[in-house]
Design an enzyme around this catalytic site. Structure first.
Site, PDB file in Angstrom:
ATOM      1  N   ASP A   1       9.783   5.123  13.444  1.00  0.00           N
ATOM      2  CA  ASP A   1      10.354   4.044  14.223  1.00  0.00           C
ATOM      3  C   ASP A   1      11.797   3.900  13.690  1.00  0.00           C
ATOM      4  O   ASP A   1      12.639   3.801  14.237  1.00  0.00           O
ATOM      5  CB  ASP A   1       9.766   2.947  14.369  1.00  0.00           C
ATOM      6  CG  ASP A   1       8.760   2.431  13.225  1.00  0.00           C
ATOM      7  OD1 ASP A   1       9.116   2.831  12.210  1.00  0.00           O
ATOM      8  OD2 ASP A   1       7.998   1.671  13.247  1.00  0.00           O
TER       9      ASP A   1
ATOM     10  N   ASP B   1       0.727  -1.234   0.032  1.00  0.00           N
ATOM     11  CA  ASP B   1       0.088   0.024  -0.024  1.00  0.00           C
ATOM     12  C   ASP B   1       0.865   1.251   0.143  1.00  0.00           C
ATOM     13  O   ASP B   1       2.108   1.200   0.208  1.00  0.00           O
ATOM     14  CB  ASP B   1      -1.120  -0.029   1.115  1.00  0.00           C
ATOM     15  CG  ASP B   1      -0.366  -0.069   2.595  1.00  0.00           C
ATOM     16  OD1 ASP B   1      -0.994  -0.754   3.430  1.00  0.00           O
ATOM     17  OD2 ASP B   1       0.803   0.293   2.537  1.00  0.00           O
TER      18      ASP B   1
ATOM     19  N   ASP C   1       1.394   5.361   1.050  1.00  0.00           N
ATOM     20  CA  ASP C   1       1.012   6.609   2.095  1.00  0.00           C
ATOM     21  C   ASP C   1       1.568   7.736   1.284  1.00  0.00           C
ATOM     22  O   ASP C   1       2.742   7.659   0.931  1.00  0.00           O
ATOM     23  CB  ASP C   1       1.421   6.200   3.348  1.00  0.00           C
ATOM     24  CG  ASP C   1       0.608   5.059   3.880  1.00  0.00           C
ATOM     25  OD1 ASP C   1      -0.662   4.772   3.670  1.00  0.00           O
ATOM     26  OD2 ASP C   1       1.390   4.201   4.688  1.00  0.00           O
TER      27      ASP C   1
HETATM   28  P1  ATP Z   1       3.572  -2.537   6.278  1.00  0.00           P
HETATM   29  O1  ATP Z   1       4.299  -3.158   5.203  1.00  0.00           O
HETATM   30  O2  ATP Z   1       3.340  -3.537   7.529  1.00  0.00           O
HETATM   31  O3  ATP Z   1       2.537  -1.734   5.930  1.00  0.00           O
HETATM   32  P2  ATP Z   1       4.489   0.025   7.162  1.00  0.00           P
HETATM   33  O4  ATP Z   1       6.085   0.399   7.613  1.00  0.00           O
HETATM   34  O5  ATP Z   1       4.028   0.788   6.103  1.00  0.00           O
HETATM   35  O6  ATP Z   1       4.723  -1.795   7.058  1.00  0.00           O
HETATM   36  P3  ATP Z   1       2.542   0.831   8.851  1.00  0.00           P
HETATM   37  O7  ATP Z   1       1.841   0.554   9.829  1.00  0.00           O
HETATM   38  O8  ATP Z   1       1.787   1.082   7.311  1.00  0.00           O
HETATM   39  O9  ATP Z   1       3.892   0.147   8.299  1.00  0.00           O
HETATM   40  O10 ATP Z   1       3.026   2.417   8.964  1.00  0.00           O
HETATM   41  C1  ATP Z   1       3.437   3.516   8.065  1.00  0.00           C
HETATM   42  C2  ATP Z   1       4.554   4.148   8.664  1.00  0.00           C
HETATM   43  O11 ATP Z   1       4.324   4.884   9.889  1.00  0.00           O
HETATM   44  C3  ATP Z   1       5.721   3.282   8.938  1.00  0.00           C
HETATM   45  O12 ATP Z   1       6.899   3.113   7.905  1.00  0.00           O
HETATM   46  C4  ATP Z   1       6.568   4.309   9.976  1.00  0.00           C
HETATM   47  O13 ATP Z   1       7.242   5.046   9.533  1.00  0.00           O
HETATM   48  C5  ATP Z   1       5.261   4.801  10.776  1.00  0.00           C
HETATM   49  N1  ATP Z   1       4.834   4.127  11.888  1.00  0.00           N
HETATM   50  C6  ATP Z   1       4.014   3.035  12.018  1.00  0.00           C
HETATM   51  N2  ATP Z   1       3.742   2.604  13.267  1.00  0.00           N
HETATM   52  C7  ATP Z   1       4.793   3.340  13.849  1.00  0.00           C
HETATM   53  C8  ATP Z   1       4.985   3.127  15.521  1.00  0.00           C
HETATM   54  N3  ATP Z   1       4.441   2.501  16.144  1.00  0.00           N
HETATM   55  N4  ATP Z   1       6.105   3.864  15.863  1.00  0.00           N
HETATM   56  C9  ATP Z   1       6.521   4.728  15.047  1.00  0.00           C
HETATM   57  N5  ATP Z   1       6.394   5.110  13.640  1.00  0.00           N
HETATM   58  C10 ATP Z   1       5.312   4.373  13.126  1.00  0.00           C
HETATM   59 MG    MG Z   2       2.259   0.394   5.209  1.00  0.00          MG
END
Ligand code: ATP
Ligand code: MG
Length: 429
Positions: free
Chosen positions: A127, A42, A44
């Protein structure tokens, strides 16, 4: 970077934000996955425009969320999330973050957590370094404030800031770390494993419903087996699923390992996976222990539900399992006894049950660890392939010989009726 993997909708939305004079970047997991050579799931977008400004810019958009306001922009069939730069909630005012850092919205609502910030603040609150990358589609370049490009190249998972402090702020980051390791095959930054060892008890303070969501992210995206191994290696499995472990700290590794391999295989082939199956596997041993206790004095069916309720009540203190999931898992358990009993009268009904497929898969696992006879699992496997006549013959063969010869005519007629009532789809599954 494989630009073909980028979502056309995301590129267009970022571009339109830039045309209107704002920042518009792809951010987070999608940029990370692209740099690591994986197709993102996905996309963002992040911007310095406020949610209200974003909403005004895109006709098919709406603001969602109260705590953290986001805008969902719809383009074609895609929905893209657009987030305004945020600062850490407490740091924003102190450092003079832009936007509504006074934390009072126009309508007077206090929106303390919606502390907007600069792109640097937004990068710092994320993070891991590889999750803190911003892709500018117009200039085709990546903005990197935390060294994430270098870490992606070296395939290192590195925390932004001091790991203990960041895990204390949000213990779910420990699960995210294990998940990214499992999914992306990354090396640890040296300080991360000891920090997890020190902070793992903090997981107990995370709201249990949030841990349910994180659990599914770990187990339903094709890396279940590796995620479990990571959880075990870092001592987090027992924190998440306390009932799954016996007094000596052992879990049924073989059963769990096979089930998770199976789950990963299903995800790879695009088949559905259900949370009920996962929890039926994880909690099968404590359920049986509890059942042995509950069975004293209760009829079997009631004992099954009483034992199931007790196990899920205890599990939900950590990872809150929604009721419908718990009920489905208990149905899978309950069917085990019926599948083992193979009562001739019950076979057609069982084959037509909603949970038959999951219960049968569970029975297969039990046969593979030697908990039930392989022949029993084979019998249930074969009967699903049989035509109506053969099904009837096999059910008939289950009856004790004397009963069969004494009343074969009557049984035949009844079997025929049953077969007509049993849904054909169930018999051919
Ligand atoms: P996935 O492939 O699982 O979607 P993702 O990194 O995109 O991995 P998301 O939960 O969609 O994870 O979160 C999007 C972004 O938001 C992350 O890449 C990170 O930069 C930030 N983020 C998400 N959760 C946290 C957290 N608990 N603490 C700090 N930053 C976070
Ligand atoms: Mg994501």
């Amino acid at each position: 970077m494989e630009r073909d993997w980028l979502s056309a909708a995301a590129l267009q939305i970022a571009g339109e934000l830039q045309d209107a004079g704002y920042d518009g970047y792809l951010v987070g997991g999608c940029v990370r996955d692209l740099l690591l050579g994986r197709r993102p799931k996905d996309f963002d977008i992040t911007t310095d425009a406020s949610p209200e400004e974003v909403r005004r810019l895109f006709r098919r958009s709406r603001i969602i969320g109260r705590r953290f306001q986001l805008v969902h922009v719809r383009l074609g069939r895609e929905v893209i999330e657009v987030a305004t730069y945020r600062a850490k909630p407490d740091g924003a005012r102190a450092r003079g973050g832009r936007g509504n850092s006074a934390a009072i919205a126009a309508d007077g609502r206090v929106i303390d957590d919606n502390a907007f910030g600069t792109i640097e603040q937004d990068a710092a609150r994320r993070d891991f370094t590889i999750n803190s990358l911003y892709y500018d589609p117009r200039r085709d370049c990546v903005l990197d404030f935390a060294g994430g490009v270098r870490d992606a190249r070296k395939r290192v998972l590195r925390m932004i800031g001091e790991p203990r402090a960041r895990f204390t702020e949000d213990p779910v980051r420990m699960l995210r770390a294990l998940r990214f390791r499992a999914k992306l095959d990354l090396e640890w930054e040296r300080g991360l494993p000891p920090a997890i060892a020190e902070c793992r008890e903090l997981l107990a303070s995370v709201p249990p419903p949030r841990l349910f969501d994180e659990t599914l992210k770990m187990f339903h995206h094709g890396h279940a087996r590796k995620s479990w191994e990571e959880l075990r290696a870092h001592g987090l499995a027992a924190t998440l699923f306390p009932p799954a472990f016996d007094a000596d700290g052992n879990a049924p590794e073989k059963l769990i390992g096979m089930a998770l391999d199976n789950t990963d295989e299903r995800v790879r082939h695009g088949k559905p996976v259900i949370a009920a199956f996962l929890f039926a596997v994880l909690l099968w041993m404590p359920f049986k222990r509890e059942l042995a206790r509950a069975a004293r004095g209760l009829p079997h069916a009631e004992a099954v539900w009483a034992a199931g309720d007790a196990v899920f009540a205890s599990q939900s203190l950590r990872v809150a399992v929604p009721r419908r999931v718990a009920v489905a898992a208990m149905e899978i358990w309950q069917m085990q006894f019926a599948l083992e009993a193979r009562k001739p009268r019950a076979v057609a009904r069982l084959l037509g049950e909603r949970r038959f497929r999951a219960a049968f898969d569970f029975l297969l696992l039990r046969a593979r660890i030697g908990e039930v006879e392989a022949a029993l699992a084979e019998w249930w496997e074969e009967i699903q392939e049989c035509g109506e006549d053969e099904t009837r013959r096999r059910i008939e063969a289950l009856r004790p010989r004397r009963a069969r010869s004494a009343s074969s005519g009557g049984n035949e007629r009844r079997a025929g009726r049953r077969a007509r009532h049993a849904p054909a789809a169930a018999l051919n599954k």
